[in-house]
Design a protein around this motif. Structure first.
Motif, short mmCIF file in Angstrom:
data_model
loop_
_atom_site.label_atom_id
_atom_site.label_comp_id
_atom_site.label_asym_id
_atom_site.label_seq_id
_atom_site.Cartn_x
_atom_site.Cartn_y
_atom_site.Cartn_z
N ILE A 160 0.84 -1.20 0.00
CA ILE A 160 0.00 0.00 0.00
C ILE A 160 0.87 1.25 0.00
CG2 ILE A 160 -1.80 1.28 1.26
CD1 ILE A 160 -2.72 -1.34 -0.13
N LYS A 161 2.00 1.18 0.72
CA LYS A 161 2.92 2.32 0.70
C LYS A 161 3.38 2.59 -0.73
CE LYS A 161 6.17 3.15 3.94
NZ LYS A 161 7.21 2.83 4.95
N GLN A 162 3.75 1.49 -1.41
CA GLN A 162 4.27 1.66 -2.77
C GLN A 162 3.20 2.09 -3.76
OE1 GLN A 162 6.40 -1.97 -3.53
NE2 GLN A 162 8.19 -1.29 -2.36
N SER A 163 1.96 1.80 -3.43
CA SER A 163 0.90 2.21 -4.35
C SER A 163 0.73 3.74 -4.33
CB SER A 163 -0.43 1.57 -3.95
OG SER A 163 -0.96 2.23 -2.82
N GLY A 164 1.22 4.37 -3.27
CA GLY A 164 1.10 5.82 -3.18
C GLY A 164 -0.29 6.29 -2.82
N LEU A 165 -1.16 5.36 -2.42
CA LEU A 165 -2.53 5.73 -2.06
C LEU A 165 -2.51 6.71 -0.89
CD1 LEU A 165 -5.63 5.22 -2.30
CD2 LEU A 165 -5.33 3.33 -0.69
N ARG A 166 -3.28 7.77 -1.04
CA ARG A 166 -3.39 8.75 0.05
C ARG A 166 -4.84 8.85 0.49
NH1 ARG A 166 0.07 13.89 -2.01
NH2 ARG A 166 -0.76 14.77 -0.09
N GLY A 167 -5.01 9.22 1.77
CA GLY A 167 -6.35 9.25 2.35
C GLY A 167 -7.29 10.10 1.54
N ARG A 168 -8.43 9.52 1.20
CA ARG A 168 -9.38 10.21 0.34
C ARG A 168 -10.40 11.02 1.12
NH1 ARG A 168 -5.87 9.56 -3.24
NH2 ARG A 168 -6.15 8.08 -4.95
N GLY A 169 -10.20 11.08 2.44
CA GLY A 169 -11.16 11.84 3.25
C GLY A 169 -10.94 13.33 3.19
N GLY A 170 -9.78 13.74 2.77
CA GLY A 170 -9.57 15.17 2.67
C GLY A 170 -8.12 15.58 2.89
N TRP A 212 -0.91 2.96 8.06
CA TRP A 212 -0.99 1.55 8.45
C TRP A 212 0.31 1.10 9.12
CZ3 TRP A 212 -3.87 -1.77 4.21
CH2 TRP A 212 -5.19 -1.29 4.10
N GLU A 213 1.41 1.61 8.61
CA GLU A 213 2.68 1.24 9.20
C GLU A 213 2.75 1.71 10.66
OE1 GLU A 213 6.26 3.09 7.54
OE2 GLU A 213 7.19 1.10 7.58
N LEU A 214 2.31 2.94 10.90
CA LEU A 214 2.29 3.47 12.27
C LEU A 214 1.34 2.65 13.13
CD1 LEU A 214 2.19 7.28 11.41
CD2 LEU A 214 4.12 6.02 12.37
N GLY A 215 0.20 2.29 12.54
CA GLY A 215 -0.76 1.48 13.26
C GLY A 215 -0.20 0.11 13.60
N LYS A 216 0.53 -0.43 12.69
CA LYS A 216 1.10 -1.75 12.91
C LYS A 216 2.16 -1.71 14.01
CE LYS A 216 3.59 -5.55 10.95
NZ LYS A 216 3.45 -5.97 12.33
N LYS A 217 2.94 -0.62 13.99
CA LYS A 217 4.03 -0.50 14.97
C LYS A 217 3.53 -0.17 16.37
CE LYS A 217 7.84 0.88 11.96
NZ LYS A 217 8.42 2.10 11.34
N ALA A 218 2.35 0.44 16.48
CA ALA A 218 1.85 0.84 17.79
C ALA A 218 1.74 -0.40 18.68
CB ALA A 218 0.48 1.52 17.65
N PRO A 219 2.41 -0.38 19.83
CA PRO A 219 2.44 -1.59 20.65
C PRO A 219 1.21 -1.73 21.53
CG PRO A 219 3.86 0.11 21.59
CD PRO A 219 3.12 0.75 20.44
N ASP A 220 0.30 -2.55 21.15
CA ASP A 220 -0.86 -2.82 22.00
C ASP A 220 -1.52 -4.12 21.53
OD1 ASP A 220 -3.06 -2.63 23.74
OD2 ASP A 220 -3.10 -0.46 23.54
N ILE A 243 -2.54 -4.09 10.22
CA ILE A 243 -2.17 -3.43 11.47
C ILE A 243 -2.41 -4.32 12.68
CG2 ILE A 243 -2.69 -1.15 10.49
CD1 ILE A 243 -5.18 -1.17 12.43
N CYS A 244 -2.91 -5.54 12.45
CA CYS A 244 -3.20 -6.49 13.53
C CYS A 244 -4.31 -6.00 14.44
CB CYS A 244 -1.96 -6.82 14.35
SG CYS A 244 -0.60 -7.38 13.33
#
Lengths: 593, 547, 347
Positions: free
Chosen positions: A155-165, A174-182, A223-224
């Motif tokens: 997804i990073k390589q696709s260059g997709l950016r949030g379409r909400g605004g 997603w990477e940040l979400g995946k790394k968040a330890p919980d 992101i688990c």
């Protein structure tokens, strides 16, 4: 005559339903049954509903495909159905006069459909329709064969950016979400589409809800997260219904719940209805709302990706963003990056509205010019008027003057001229649109939707609105433009969340490009586009008046007096400036000034 | 409080209020903390916000239940069964603190076998609490080593009040949850200076600082200090005084700032006692229900009109300062007592309240280090044996005077059970707005406007059974008397149990309550008595039943 | 610890401190209306914005945590202009009736308006007008004066756990009130009143009793339950006009309804003002202290002579001070000669 396969598709998005789609669908079912075709072609004849295909201006749209040979009809009403069945289905003579015209084809020509590809093609209430076109293959593949890191990388390589605004890179989020330890994390689909006139997300959920669900499954896996929410406005009953149905169907098939697709991954999605607050599109306000609190934003950082729902790491993606995911996985990031510009990859859905010939829902590659959208897809300005500006990004966006029509539509280019891509609202304005009035409209909207938490937004936008109101009433003061600019600067810099920070954009961009309109209102007490009622005077040119009495009858305020053969007169004290006389006069004797 | 003193050495809160926010488990039993100690409840909420888990045991769904992880809605008077049942689970799960038991306690094995019968099933049967909740609460408390227990009159005002306290102590001892920061056993004092009045020995069995009157060396010390011979045997408890007044052996009574007509159980008995006295002098700030029976009434200053100290529930000695002067000829109690004493031929001359505290501190080392200057801006908690000592936040930091005894406690039902004639269990207590006998709070216009009417809380199901609507007036009757009172339906109380706040003289709960006493400390059983409730019209039509 | 510079001064503060805390800790004042040190940060008034090097916009110092090497300026011409603008906006929707306002003298908004010389004229416009007043007897809610700082909402939830009030409505019409605009029906602890920075929330019984001019503050201990909250009596002449509590008291400034509003018994017309002796008729008669005390002493002596000291008893009070209780039991034991002394600890 041997026919193997007849398919009738009736548009049943909100636009279609509003134009009588349900009645048309019923009429087709009845007529087909009565005609005996259904019996003769048996299971090969299907009549079904489909989601929005974009050109809502021409609803109800109906496809009739016989052995793959498709004819599309527009403006269909139930009473037209018997003739189509008789002539087209039975006699194989399509009803040419009801077929869509050349502009329908042109509407689609410059569009690249990724998110909307299957909206209008498949039955959104039937999971098998989605599966039949390869649905849930991406998520199955990801869950069984990919590592979460690989999904993130793709997804990073696709260059997709949030379409909400805001256009934040989805892969990075997603990477940040995946790394968040919980142990407990959440993924939320933001379907709280609130911009006035925007209906991109609604159309996607109504037309292809499973694509959003599949996007969420893939995101959750990346992101688990094991819990998902779709935060959707309660004002979208059809979308809510179809989404819930889709979730139930996915759960039945084992695509949600425990051990998805036989993997070790558990994930399920809850639907949370919003109460129709624009601010709940803001991430932290949305989270507060899900938690049962009043939807009020809180300062960031901490960002939701670290401390979100119930203080757990939370990734929030917009509907359109998520709907892109299954296709990107299926076709690969290389395919996706072939569309769009270097920094703005892929396609973007816009709700094209305003003074355009063909308003509707469009999906275009990033980087397309405004001119292509307005003139080719939209078919130009309705009624032969001149284009004045294009407003993008809704209440948070700005106006782009006609002189900049060759501007590329992507995150960077729009930002450079003081507007934004936003969630995808695109309003075309012509010479009859007053820019002060337009700014006033959007500020009124944000003011009413302000959560009330911070002073600049709560009180500042109120004062902004009051100044705009007095300008459009002809009570503007000499220094009001300066006052608007100062106040706007304060609101932009001092507001707590994006709603307030962007609220002055419609004002600032119109002052930037249409300052002379403001000046005309303030100094000359005139509205150049003749929109602001308080600044208009209607009068009757005695020389042109034929004393036909049409205006007299049309006037709701009893402001017009006159007798036969005597030119009529407008009593300015009684005139409410509704313009009825102006509209009905065949002799152009009513003057508006 | 005597129960606690017998076990650990002191009867006071072992922790400070500050420590609450550091606790992991807060076990509230028999305390409607949010209404009776609102600001302590705030500390508990602060702890909750920091992640502490709260257990509430109460017959009523009291406001703190909102924050509780487990709510144990027990039948009134079944605390011992619940606490023994919890101990049973803790032992069965092996959650006890073996090291603490080995080093600091005695009698564990005998006590342990006394728990055998309190299985979760049996406990459920007695208390009415689902056994899963009992187990959950026991495990929560048992696993934590930072657990505080908080209780008030819901524990002590029973005929088995002392036993209730002992079972709480057993639980704390079992888990070693005592003697350290953030863990302990905490009786919350209901009134501003209960702690101080006890410390100062307005008690018949001890001299100031809990020094026993029947110990000759103690008595000698006080005789020397006060310069007169002192009586060697303990005197009468308040409740005993009333009985003695009725039988005529007590002839005169000096009441300072008390209103037993409202606050003592069995009001008819109390009034009879007061009427029977040859001489009654009441010193108060208002013409209370008790003062009405006096021969002499002395007008006193209230706390805003005098200098002195109060000791709060955490043993913190804090300053009381004069903000305004007393009305008319009203005088502060110190000067009244001094003048009266002089008239009795025992002159006591103190130039200031501080001199009194100094003398108190000389006779009781725990207060020796406390001076008005030191507590100018913030109070100090005793023991504070020297002028350099910072005071003591939590007790038993340096261990216990002797080994802590485990005491097997059997469960016995309350003195008065329900029967056909009196089918409801009445429990009494306080509400948020009023205070004690109401002599102060009921004279605050705003409070009276908001919470000025007496009421009986009962479950809507009971209301239906009796045939009344919410808000109807009812007659509540016990073996001792009856009151007319407004019915307030609420689901926070279980069917079969009813509640009346104690504050309202016009429908005084203590007309109904049982004056049966705890044999150890003479506390009356306010918390359980049997009553009947009748609709007004039915009451009028019926003949009174024999008691 | 984290090192940063504030106004070119190098400071070192604990990690997780906010910029506001870091500034306050180092004696640098940053104006704020919504922040309260005992409540979670809100970030609504925007007055505490500061300029941080590298940040495109001013940041709210109350909600931004410090980071190593951060360079903060708390007062730049731009920042001060923004603050002035915010104050203009707040005052443009404020009654500005300081002459009759209870909070005059202790109003944070008044102080800031004074300091910044802001009158609220620049953006004068519509003002919220609320006719309805709350019928509860304790707390006056004048919501026209409310600046929606949210402190009351937070204290009610975070400290008191009651959640009686919240933000309602949207936009300019936003208002803090109980659900469905009902009258307040809560614990009436008045915590909201104590944290309100303006005159929006005041005590009903404070009205026109005396503001802050000529008022003496006396710190004492609450006469109600055993918690022993430290409270401050505000005294004008010989009357308590208000009760508050200081945040650094053991009770952290929090009180309950009795502590905060239950002081009015002091001035009750029911107070006893003269010693009374019951005459043969059964009526009480006013008398002098000397007469009353001699009469009492005579009775005690007579009974002691006839029946012994143990025929006399004394009941003291948990309401009285340590000193009084000590003296009372000393009088009963040493002056009368009996151990018949008790108090209401168990009742």
């Amino acid at each position: 005559m041997q026919r193997n396969n007849i398919e009738i598709r009736v548009c049943m998005g909100t636009g279609g339903v509003a134009s009588g789609g349900a009645e048309v669908l019923a009429a087709f079912r009845q007529e087909v049954a009565a005609s005996g075709i259904a019996a003769s072609v048996k299971e090969h004849c299907s009549t079904h509903q489909v989601g929005c295909r974009g050109l809502c201006a021409k609803d109800v749209l109906v496809d009739v495909a016989i052995d793959g040979e498709k004819v599309t009809y527009q403006f269909i009403k139930p009473d037209m159905v018997p003739r189509i069945v008789k002539e087209h289905l039975l006699e194989n003579k399509p009803v040419d006069e009801w077929r869509v015209g050349e502009d329908y084809e042109r509407f689609g020509r410059k569009q690249i459909k990724v998110v909307l590809a299957d909206c209008g093609r498949i039955d959104p209430e039937e999971i098998d329709a989605y599966i039949a076109i390869g649905g849930y293959e991406s998520s199955r593949d990801v869950l069984l064969n990919w590592y979460p890191e690989e999904v993130v990388t793709e997804i990073k390589q696709s260059g997709l950016r949030g379409r909400g605004g805001a256009g934040f890179p989805t892969g990075l989020k997603w990477e940040l979400g995946k790394k968040a330890p919980d142990d407990i994390k959440y993924i939320i689909c933001n379907a709280d589409e609130g911009d006035p006139g925007a209906f991109m997300d609604r159309a996607v959920i109504e037309g292809n809800p499973h694509s959003v669900i599949e996007g969420m499954i893939i995101g959750a896996y990346a992101i688990c997260a094991h819990h998902g929410y779709v935060y959707i406005r309660a004002e979208y009953p059809l979308a809510v219904e179809r989404l819930k149905r889709a979730l139930d169907q996915a759960r039945e098939r084992g695509f949600l719940g425990n051990r998805l697709f036989g993997s070790n991954f558990d994930f399920d999605i809850k639907v949370k209805l919003g109460a129709g607050a624009f601010v709940c599109g803001e991430e932290t306000a949305l989270i507060a709302s899900i938690e049962g609190q009043r939807g009020m934003p809180r300062p960031k950082p901490p960002f939701p990706v670290n401390k979100g729902l119930w203080q757990r790491p939370t990734v929030i993606n917009n509907v359109e963003t998520l709907a892109n995911i299954p296709t990107i996985i299926r076709k690969g990031c290389g395919w996706y990056t072939s569309y769009g510009t270097e920094k703005s990859r892929g396609t973007k859905v816009f709700a094209l509205t305003g003074k355009i010939k063909n308003p509707g829902l469009i999906e275009v590659p990033m980087g397309i010019t405004l001119r292509e959208i307005v003139e080719e897809i939209g078919g130009g300005i309705a009624g032969g008027k001149a284009l004045k500006a294009v407003q993008t990004g809704g209440p948070s966006g700005g106006c782009i003057p006609a002189s900049m029509l060759d501007l590329n539509v992507d995150y960077e280019s729009l930002a450079k001229v003081g507007s934004i891509v936003g969630s995808g609202g695109m309003i075309v304005l012509d010479e009859d649109n007053c820019m002060v009035n337009m700014a006033q409209y959007f500020v009124k909207f944000t003011q009413e939707e302000s959560c009330g938490k911070c002073v600049p937004c709560r009180v500042g936008t109120k004062r902004l609105l009051e100044i705009l109101e007095r300008i459009t009433k002809g009570q503007g003061r000499e220094d009001d433009i300066e006052r608007l600019e100062t106040l706007s600067g304060g609101i932009r810099n001092m507001s707590l969340c994006g709603l307030g920070q962007t609220a002055p954009n419609p004002v600032l961009s119109t002052i930037k490009y249409f300052r002379e309109e403001y000046e005309a209102h303030i100094r000359d007490k005139k509205c150049p586009s003749k929109t602001c009622k308080a600044l208009l005077t209607y009068s009757i040119d005695e020389k042109l008046c034929k004393a036909c009495g049409a205006c007299l009858r049309a006037c709701p305020a009893g402001a017009i007096t006159g007798e036969k053969k005597v030119p009529h007169k407008i009593d300015q004290a009684k005139c409410i400036k509704c313009g009825s006389c102006y509209d009905v006069c065949k002799f152009k004797s009513v003057m508006r000034d | 409080m005597a129960g606690l003193a017998a076990i650990f050495g002191s009867g006071a809160m072992t922790n400070s209020i500050r420590e609450i926010e550091g606790m992991e488990i807060i076990f509230i039993i028999g305390s409607n903390t949010k209404e009776t100690h609102p600001v302590i409840a705030n500390c508990m909420i602060k702890a909750y916000r920091k992640g502490a888990k709260i257990i509430v045991a109460d017959p009523r769904r009291v406001p703190m239940v909102k924050f509780a992880e487990v709510f144990l809605k027990l039948r009134p008077g079944t605390d011992i069964a619940l606490l023994n049942g919890m101990a049973h689970v803790i032992v069965k799960e092996g959650l006890q603190n073996d090291e603490f038991i080995r080093e600091k306690t005695e009698g564990f094995d005998a006590w342990k076998s006394s728990l055998e019968e309190f299985t979760p099933a049996k406990t459920e049967q007695i208390t009415g609490i689902p056994k899963a909740d009992i187990i959950k609460a026991a495990k929560m408390y048992g696993r934590s080593r930072k657990a505080g227990v908080f209780y008030t009159m819901g524990i002590t005002q029973h005929t088995c009040g002392t036993d209730n306290v002992r079972t709480i102590a057993n639980l704390a001892t079992l888990t070693g949850n005592i003697g350290r920061e953030f863990t302990g056993v905490n009786p919350l004092r209901g009134q501003n200076n209960v702690q101080g009045a006890s410390d100062a020995a307005c008690l018949p069995n001890v001299f100031p600082g809990y020094q026993k009157v029947d110990l000759p060396e103690v008595r000698r010390k006080f005789e020397q200090a006060w310069g007169v011979p002192l009586p060697p045997k303990r005197g009468l408890y308040a409740t005993e005084m009333m009985t003695a007044a009725v039988d005529g052996s007590l002839k005169a009574l000096y009441i300072m700032g008390e209103n037993p007509v409202i606050t003592d159980p069995n009001q008819h008995h109390t009034i009879k006692a007061l009427e029977n006295l040859e001489f009654l002098v009441v010193q108060d700030i208002f013409m209370t229900e008790t003062a009405c029976h006096a021969h002499v009434v002395l007008p006193a200053a209230c706390s805003f009109e005098k200098e002195g100290t109060f000791s709060n529930t955490e043993r913190r000695v804090q300053r009381v300062r004069r903000a305004v002067s007393p009305p008319g000829d009203a005088r502060d109690d110190l000067s009244i007592i001094m003048d009266l004493s002089r008239a009795m031929g025992y002159p006591m001359d103190y130039r200031s309240p501080e001199q009194v505290l100094e003398e108190f501190g000389r006779l009781w080392p725990a207060l020796a280090g406390i001076t008005y200057d030191r507590i100018k801006s913030r109070g100090i908690a005793w023991p504070c044996p020297s002028k350099e000592h910072p005071g003591t936040e939590f007790l038993y930091k340096d261990g216990f005077a002797k080994k802590i005894p485990f005491m097997p406690i059997a469960f016995n039902p309350p003195a008065e059970g329900v029967c056909e004639n009196y089918p409801f269990v009445l429990t009494t207590g306080r509400n948020l707005f009023q205070y004690h006998s109401g002599s102060m709070s009921r004279r605050v216009e705003a409070i009276e406007k908001h919470a000025g009417e007496a009421y009986i809380e009962l479950n809507p199901a009971d209301g239906e059974k009796i045939g009344i609507a919410n808000g109807d007036m009812v007659r509540v009757r016990s073996r001792r008397g009856d009151v007319t009172i407004r019915a307030r339906f609420t689901r926070r109380i279980s069917a079969g149990t009813v509640f009346i706040p104690m504050h309202y003289r016009e429908a005084a709960a203590n007309v109904l309550t049982n004056d049966a006493l705890d044999p150890d400390v003479m506390i009356p059983e306010f918390k359980v008595c049997a009553v009947d409730i009748l609709p007004m019209e039915k009451m009028a039509a019926e003949k009174p039943r024999p008691a | 610890m984290v090192s940063l510079t504030i106004n070119n001064k190098k400071v070192s503060v604990p990690e997780d401190s906010t910029i506001l805390e870091a500034a306050n800790r180092n004696g640098i004042k940053v104006p704020t209306l919504c922040h309260h040190p005992q409540l979670t940060p809100f970030g609504g008034c925007r007055l505490c914005v500061v300029s941080v090097k590298g940040m495109p916009k001013p940041v709210a110092s109350c909600t931004t945590t410090v980071s190593e090497g951060m360079e903060v300026a708390t007062s730049t011409p731009e920042i001060e202009n923004f603050r002035k603008l915010v104050l203009e906006l707040i005052l443009s929707d404020h009654p500005n009736d300081c002459m009759t306002c209870e909070a005059t003298g202790s109003c944070a908004l008044q102080e800031l308006a004074y300091a910044y010389g802001v009158k609220g004229q620049e953006y004068a416009g519509e003002r919220r007008v609320y006719a309805k007043r709350d019928g509860n007897p304790f707390i006056e809610r004048d919501m026209e004066k409310c600046i929606l700082c949210g402190r009351c909402v937070k204290v009610c939830d975070e400290v008191q756990g009651v959640e009686a009030i919240d933000f309602t409505y949207r936009g300019f019409r936003s208002k803090i009130c109980p659900s469905y605009e009902d009258d307040l029906d809560c614990e009436f602890c008045g915590q909201c009143v104590s944290v309100c920075p303006t005159g929006a929330l005041t005590g009903k019984q404070w009205a026109r009793k005396g503001r802050y001019e000529g008022v003496r503050e006396v710190d004492t201990t609450c006469p109600y339950c055993g918690t022993g909250c430290t409270l401050t009596a505000h005294v004008k002449g010989n009357e308590i006009v208000r009760v508050s509590s200081k945040p650094w008291s053991p009770n952290e400034g929090w009180l309950c309804v009795k502590g905060r509003f239950g002081y009015k018994f002091v001035n009750s017309p029911d107070r006893l003002t003269k010693p009374l002796i019951r005459r043969a008729s059964g009526e009480f008669e006013e008398t002098s202290w000397t007469a009353a005390l001699e009469y009492t002493a005579a009775w005690f002596k007579k009974i002691r002579e006839q029946h012994g000291a143990d025929a006399i008893g004394g009941l003291s009070s948990a309401r009285c001070t340590n000193e009084e209780n000590y003296l009372f039991q000393k009088f009963i034991r040493a002056g009368v000669g009996t151990n018949n002394v008790d108090h209401c600890a168990r009742l």
